[in-house]
Structures are given as C-alpha cells and as structure tokens.
Scaffold this motif. Sequence first.
Motif, short mmCIF file in Angstrom:
data_model
loop_
_atom_site.label_atom_id
_atom_site.label_comp_id
_atom_site.label_asym_id
_atom_site.label_seq_id
_atom_site.Cartn_x
_atom_site.Cartn_y
_atom_site.Cartn_z
N MET A 234 0.81 -1.23 0.00
CA MET A 234 0.00 0.00 0.00
C MET A 234 0.84 1.28 0.00
O MET A 234 0.29 2.37 -0.12
N GLU A 235 2.16 1.15 0.12
CA GLU A 235 3.02 2.33 0.03
C GLU A 235 3.37 2.69 -1.40
O GLU A 235 3.95 3.76 -1.66
N PHE A 236 3.03 1.81 -2.34
CA PHE A 236 3.42 2.01 -3.73
C PHE A 236 2.24 2.49 -4.57
O PHE A 236 1.23 1.79 -4.69
N MET A 237 2.37 3.67 -5.15
CA MET A 237 1.37 4.15 -6.10
C MET A 237 2.07 4.93 -7.20
O MET A 237 3.01 5.67 -6.95
N GLN A 238 1.64 4.71 -8.43
CA GLN A 238 2.28 5.38 -9.56
C GLN A 238 1.88 6.85 -9.59
O GLN A 238 0.70 7.20 -9.49
N ILE A 239 2.90 7.69 -9.73
CA ILE A 239 2.70 9.14 -9.80
C ILE A 239 3.40 9.62 -11.07
O ILE A 239 4.59 9.35 -11.28
N GLY A 240 2.65 10.29 -11.92
CA GLY A 240 3.23 10.77 -13.17
C GLY A 240 2.82 12.20 -13.44
O GLY A 240 2.13 12.84 -12.65
N ILE A 241 3.26 12.71 -14.57
CA ILE A 241 2.91 14.08 -14.97
C ILE A 241 1.67 14.03 -15.84
O ILE A 241 1.63 13.33 -16.86
N CYS A 242 0.65 14.73 -15.41
CA CYS A 242 -0.69 14.63 -16.00
C CYS A 242 -1.31 16.01 -16.18
O CYS A 242 -0.83 17.00 -15.62
N HIS A 243 -2.41 16.04 -16.94
CA HIS A 243 -3.22 17.25 -17.06
C HIS A 243 -4.22 17.24 -15.91
O HIS A 243 -4.94 16.27 -15.72
N PRO A 244 -4.29 18.32 -15.11
CA PRO A 244 -5.12 18.29 -13.90
C PRO A 244 -6.63 18.40 -14.14
O PRO A 244 -7.40 18.04 -13.26
N GLN A 245 -7.07 18.88 -15.29
CA GLN A 245 -8.50 19.08 -15.50
C GLN A 245 -9.20 17.89 -16.16
O GLN A 245 -10.40 17.70 -16.00
N ILE A 246 -8.47 17.11 -16.95
CA ILE A 246 -9.05 15.93 -17.56
C ILE A 246 -8.20 14.73 -17.15
O ILE A 246 -7.05 14.88 -16.77
N LEU A 247 -8.77 13.53 -17.18
CA LEU A 247 -8.05 12.34 -16.73
C LEU A 247 -7.07 11.91 -17.81
O LEU A 247 -7.23 10.90 -18.48
N PHE A 248 -5.99 12.70 -17.96
CA PHE A 248 -5.08 12.53 -19.09
C PHE A 248 -3.64 12.52 -18.62
O PHE A 248 -3.18 13.43 -17.93
N ALA A 249 -2.91 11.46 -18.99
CA ALA A 249 -1.50 11.32 -18.62
C ALA A 249 -0.61 11.68 -19.80
O ALA A 249 -0.76 11.13 -20.88
N GLU A 250 0.29 12.63 -19.56
CA GLU A 250 1.27 13.00 -20.59
C GLU A 250 2.43 12.03 -20.49
O GLU A 250 3.32 12.20 -19.68
N SER A 251 2.43 11.01 -21.32
CA SER A 251 3.45 9.97 -21.17
C SER A 251 4.37 9.93 -22.38
O SER A 251 4.91 10.96 -22.78
N GLY A 252 4.56 8.76 -23.00
CA GLY A 252 5.61 8.52 -23.97
C GLY A 252 5.81 9.56 -25.05
O GLY A 252 6.82 10.27 -25.08
N SER A 253 4.87 9.66 -25.97
CA SER A 253 5.09 10.51 -27.14
C SER A 253 5.15 11.98 -26.79
O SER A 253 5.84 12.77 -27.46
#
Length: 595
Positions: A234-253
């Motif tokens: 329970m200490e592990f959760m993925q945290i990434g860079i995302c857009h805060p207003q829509i459920l959108f992850a800015e990932s690879g491309s």
Amino acid sequence: MKVIKGDVIVIGAGGAGLRSALTAYEKNPNLKIILLSKKPIGKGGVTANAFSDRMAFHATLSYTLPIQNNYIYHAMDIYKIGGEVSDYNLAEILAKNSEEAINYLISIGVPFVRTHDGKIDQFLTDGSEYPRACYVGPNTSIEIAKALAKKIRETNIETYENVMVYDLIVKDNRVVGAKAIDMSTQEKIIIKGKAFVIATGGAGSLYRQNVFTSEMTGDGYAISLRAGAQMVNMEFMQIGICHPQILFAESGSMFRALPKIVDENGREFLLDYLSEEDKANLCVLEFKKGARWPVSYESPTKVIDLAVYHHIKQGHKVYMNFMENPSYLSYESIPEEILKWSEKIGKEIFKDTTPYERLKLINPSIIEWLKNYNIDLSRELLLIQNALQHFQGGVKIREDARASLEGLYAAGEVAGGQHGANRPGGNSLLDTQVFGKIAGENAVQYASKVDFVDFNLDEVEERISQRGLPSKLVREKIRDIVSEYGFLVRMEEDIKKGISLIKEIKKEGVSLDENGIFYYYETLNMLDIAELILNAILIRDESRGPHLRFKKFNPPVMDFLPKRPEWNKYIIFYKRDGELKYEIKEPIRPKNYEG
C-alpha cells in the motif's frame, strides 16, 4: 430495509468488475450474478474515463518478440520493474493469459490498431524489454469499458447502479453478506451472497493531485481491511505528470517530442532545480522520460518530476510548450535507438522542427484528440502537474484471485500482490481482464458448492455517529494530510505528523452532515485507508520505485534514503481487534532466484 440475494456478488463495474461478472455468467448462466456499481454502468471508474497520449494494453502475443518462451520475458519485466516485491507466480499468470485476454476483447468489438499485415500493432512502453503495448489510441481504456458494458447489457446479469457497498458481513472467517446504500434514495440495502468479488478500483480521491474519478474513495480497500482481509504494497502508487482538469496522462510521445517545459512566466525552471550533471544531460533526461513516465527511484528521469513538484509547491503553474524548442535541445544527444524502437521514427525529425511538428509525426492522433477538449497544442500551452495515477497494492490475492477471507475474491486495481513498486505500462488494463476473469470463474466455482449463511439483520445494523467533526470537514483534512505527507516527497517527520493527525481525527470521530449517509461512509473509508497508507510509507524506510524517501529535500539537494536489498520484501497489513497490524514477508520468487 431492502434485501438483495444472489449467488455471486460483483462489487464494482470498472474493467475488472465487468469482466468478472461476464465470466461468472458465461461459466454458469443458471446462477444469479449480481453486479453493483456506484455510478451508471459504463460511466464510472477509471477504465471508462482515463486517457493518455497512447493508452496501452500490454500483451504477449504468439508473434511478440522474442518468440520462444516470450511470456517469461513479460513476467520477468513485471517482477523486475516491480522491484522484486511482488509475487512472481501472479506475474506469470498475467503474461501467460494476456493473449487470451486481448482476443476476448477483440471478439466483443474493441478495435485494436493493426499493422499492414493484420497483426496487432505493438510498441515499447515504460518498464518493458520488448514491444508489447497494444492500443486503440488515447481511448483504449474507454473502448474496452464500452465493449464490456455493451456485452453486460446483452446478458441476464442483475445490475444495480448508484449503489455503494460500505461494509462486508463476516461469519467464521467467511464473507456472507454486505451492507450497501442506494446513493439516490439513501435507502439501506443488505446483500446476501455465496461469493463476493471486490473490483472497486483504487483510492485516488484521498489525494488532491489525482487522475481518478471522484467516486474512487478506496471503498474496496476499506471494507476488505475491516472485514479481516490482508492488504499488501500500500506504500506504492504510480505518480506521473498529467493534465489536472481531464483524466489525461502525458506519457511517452508527449515527452519524446521534447516540448519546452515552462512556468506561467515562460521560464524554463527545470534548470533552477537540477544538479550541474543533470542540467548538462537534460535533453536526454526529458526524452527518456517518455520511456520512464511514472516517477521511479531507479530512473534518473525522476529529477524532472521532483523539479515540477517543487516549483508547483512554490506557488507556480507548470506547462508543456509545444510551440517552442527548449533551450537545451541537442540533436546530437538524442538517443536514436529508443525512438526507433518505440515509435518507428528516426531522430532526424529533431532537425529544424518544433515540438508540435515532432508530435504530429510521432503521434498525430493525440493532437486531434486534445482538440475535442478545446486544447490546440499549436497555439496554447498544456497545463501539467504531478498526479497519482494508479495504486500498485491492495487486497492480497492468490493465483485464483482469492483473498485471505473465504468467499472473497479481488480483481483489478483493488487487488495486490501481482504488481510491486512499479509495473510496465499497459499492465493495469491487462490486470483487469486477466484477474477479472479468474475472479469470476473461481467465485462461480465456490458459489456452486456452498450454501447461503443466514444472519440476523438486527445484528448487522449500526448506529450513525452524531459525535465528532462533520464528514465534509474530515474529508478535506484527510486530503490535506495525505497530499502533503504521503505523496511524492516522503520524509520521516512529515509521515509521523500525518499519522498523528489522522489518529486525532479518529479520536474525535466523524459525524453525519448535509452531504448524506453515503458521503459519511465514504469518508470513514478514506480515514481508514489514509491511516493504512501512511503507516506503510513510514515502515518502508528506503526508496524503491515511486516510493521516494528523503533525508532532505531542497532542490537541487535531493538526499534520498537508498534502496536496500534487505527490503526485497513486502508489508502485509491486517486488522485484529480493530487495531492495524503488519508483518514483513518474503514474496513468491521465480525459480532459481538469487536476490
């Protein structure tokens, strides 16, 4: 009080819950299968709402490299990027069953992209040695949810929408019933069942920085914990860079296009917070961020996440600028082999081009998709922040998806043990389908050989507290505490302070307010899971995956607690006599493990 009775009760209607219910029905349509959902089916949960620039479904197919024993490479990727703190046998189940899982989705209408020769197209994603990421596009997850929901409507599965399960009923270490509430009418419901599948997803609403839907308050974690089930990782959760207003992850491309990362003043602030070595290497770090999207201790790209986090903490806003090149862009330093391997395009696209032009070559569909949300990357900045994206741990499961309580199964993000500290991209969606199916099958098998257990309704009714802080105030306090002390930067004194504040709230109590009974129960669930998460974060006094423990954090000074081999173990939590207890245990290892 309304009473509902069924053979198999599936709680949660995201990707895992829908798959569990369908499998249970397909295995034995003569049993009464009941599906309960907090939201209208196909509308709630992360699967039906999440996006990324190329949302992936990870699968080892018959033609996936390397051809011979290719599923073993997949399983080892899951285990290794998980930091060797997960059960290898569960990773192998995910890998072995991935082709069957994607073929089922194709059979019900999910349009995965194919190559010119008809094979499912696959690209390299974070945490993988070989390209296995299959996709529809930004909508991969949503297309899966749509197809599953459509299939559900074609069956005789009994569905209840806008229903929240807030506790389980246990007799002799077996789950025999559940307490629920109709969120529309506030009516209490008692559910009687032979077998129960928990598929309620994660607990993103505990954090202010998240890309979850608002109803994700950790209900499945909390009800399982209180019932006596074991919890893990329970200490592990993925945290990434995302857009805060829509459920959108800015990932690879998005990162591989090398946008200029700026604040509201147009300042390239990353350079303010990095060491001299990282400044000199920033072009490569940003590019490689596309292959190491979630923050991870093991990746040097973590300094980008931490700089973004620190700058936002200083009161700034952060943006990706696709209209201008970063000042540190260096064509010579672009690692050509990564781009060729993952995007099938050479590094020549970086000569005399803007980030927007590069993104248009790498992933044109995301540009058009964002326009649907009135975001035009050729003319405006893209707001970003660090955000919680996925819980790696949960209800500890075995190979048959069974929890430590008889009659209880778990699948999807609410389950734990199959993933460790991190997971390769696309394995979250895969997990919902593989263990969703396994949970449904085994719940039916169990329900077919046991009887209902009667219980007195008077015994399970509880009084609503009129003492303590109002639910809304408690919820705001929980979110402040967890977001401050249990998010990206984790330091011992802060974590202890957070635990102390949670204990103070528990001592004072929670009372019903104008938000209603279901909101009250959600808040109680959040309180229990906040305590669990903060204790897990405190006990693991090392850095591993997204769990970043610091001696000191004041960029560019980032003094990490190092990763330690003696912590190649996981923490099992459970409740005994109302008290939170834990044990540190050895995971199930691959054969010939030499950790």
